[in-house]
Design a protein around this motif. Sequence first.
Motif, PDB file in Angstrom:
ATOM      1  N   GLY A  35     -23.481  23.435  31.304  1.00  0.00           N
ATOM      2  CA  GLY A  35     -23.678  24.021  32.637  1.00  0.00           C
ATOM      3  C   GLY A  35     -22.805  23.356  33.741  1.00  0.00           C
ATOM      4  N   LEU A  36     -23.016  21.937  33.861  1.00  0.00           N
ATOM      5  CA  LEU A  36     -22.397  21.209  34.909  1.00  0.00           C
ATOM      6  C   LEU A  36     -20.639  21.414  34.494  1.00  0.00           C
ATOM      7  CD1 LEU A  36     -22.349  19.018  37.178  1.00  0.00           C
ATOM      8  CD2 LEU A  36     -22.839  17.423  35.751  1.00  0.00           C
ATOM      9  N   ARG A  37     -20.578  21.093  33.394  1.00  0.00           N
ATOM     10  CA  ARG A  37     -19.011  21.189  33.167  1.00  0.00           C
ATOM     11  C   ARG A  37     -18.338  22.431  33.703  1.00  0.00           C
ATOM     12  NH1 ARG A  37     -19.400  21.004  27.986  1.00  0.00           N
ATOM     13  NH2 ARG A  37     -18.189  23.072  27.344  1.00  0.00           N
ATOM     14  N   HIS A  38     -19.034  23.360  33.082  1.00  0.00           N
ATOM     15  CA  HIS A  38     -18.285  24.847  33.282  1.00  0.00           C
ATOM     16  C   HIS A  38     -18.139  24.951  35.037  1.00  0.00           C
ATOM     17  CE1 HIS A  38     -17.566  28.988  33.152  1.00  0.00           C
ATOM     18  NE2 HIS A  38     -18.600  29.592  33.848  1.00  0.00           N
ATOM     19  N   ALA A  39     -19.363  24.713  35.730  1.00  0.00           N
ATOM     20  CA  ALA A  39     -19.412  24.574  37.144  1.00  0.00           C
ATOM     21  C   ALA A  39     -18.034  23.886  37.590  1.00  0.00           C
ATOM     22  CB  ALA A  39     -20.450  24.252  37.936  1.00  0.00           C
ATOM     23  N   THR A  40     -18.035  22.560  37.250  1.00  0.00           N
ATOM     24  CA  THR A  40     -16.934  21.696  37.728  1.00  0.00           C
ATOM     25  C   THR A  40     -15.459  22.233  37.324  1.00  0.00           C
ATOM     26  OG1 THR A  40     -18.356  19.944  37.464  1.00  0.00           O
ATOM     27  CG2 THR A  40     -16.256  19.507  37.658  1.00  0.00           C
ATOM     28  N   THR A  41     -15.342  22.649  36.131  1.00  0.00           N
ATOM     29  CA  THR A  41     -13.948  22.957  35.834  1.00  0.00           C
ATOM     30  C   THR A  41     -13.519  24.366  36.299  1.00  0.00           C
ATOM     31  OG1 THR A  41     -14.910  24.065  33.839  1.00  0.00           O
ATOM     32  CG2 THR A  41     -14.020  21.940  33.503  1.00  0.00           C
TER      33      THR A  41
END
Length: 328
Positions: free
Chosen positions: A157-163
């Motif tokens: 979740g965090l990776r998708h939002a950040t990228t």
Amino acid sequence: MPRRSTSTDLQHVTVHGHRRAFVRRGSGPAVLLLHGLGCDHTTWDPVINSLARTHTVIAPDLLGHGASDKPRADYSVGGYANGMRDLLTILGIDSATVVGHSFGGGVAMQFAYQYPERTERLVLVGSGGLGPEVSPAIRAITTPGFQQAMGVLALPGLRHATTTAMRVLSRSGVRQLRDLDEVADIYDSFADPRARAAIRHVVRAVVDWRGQVVTMADRAYLTEAMPMCVIWGADDQVVPVDHADNARALAPTARVEVIPNAGHFPHKDHPERFVKVVRDFIRTTAPSTYDRERWRALLEEGAPLPPVQAEAGDAPLAPVHPVRATGA
């Protein structure tokens, strides 16, 4: 989404028990393209086909990157140079013009140093190894908590939002943010703990908390025997464009090209101009021919020593050259 190869001709060979991925296109004199830290062969997608019209282009995924294996292994620049020698040998290529971007530039310089007889020319693109300065993000990888912190930051979740945010910002038109799409791809690759471990080993081999450790400064005089071209993006936020001036000072015979309105990936920002520079450099320079006696003479003479200060405030004395060894 993580970086995915757009290549339909991705091939694999096994070297020393580890699977190496690479793309081979075109025919003619060989050009070896070495990508930067956390990237893979797809960083060269904008220029591969154009270069392949006149050359055999080899674009590997370095060990620990992309579709290549990510073992617990030697991730030093010397180890990578050895791996490229072995890959070219398996592919039946005796020598090549070696093009290295960022960390790949450091590998290219090491390859040229270790295997001058197999290096026709050297092209460095926003390269490491030309000065100590490097972005804080890369220095952060050397910190003890990097692996654990990235394990949390790489959660889906965090990776998708950040990228996603990075990719949006990269299209904002702000020149300092143009490279965030590539950074997003690198960030995505950290979802694989093996990739995180490999990157940490790579960075620790060449960077400490003060910046870059590995440098070509002490061996730059050897470039007298080899054509060299240096290409930089004027707006590089990863490795300062000032390092292009360092290249001019360290290797006065090098051809230096600073590309306006380009960041750390000038081959992606301006692919047509990049290909033109590389192709013109190859066309107008003869491939280096390894001469053992000349190489030995350069090594014996050594690099000029820096100016010597007699006393504080005095004008510097002339550079001092070591005495060249002579036979009895």
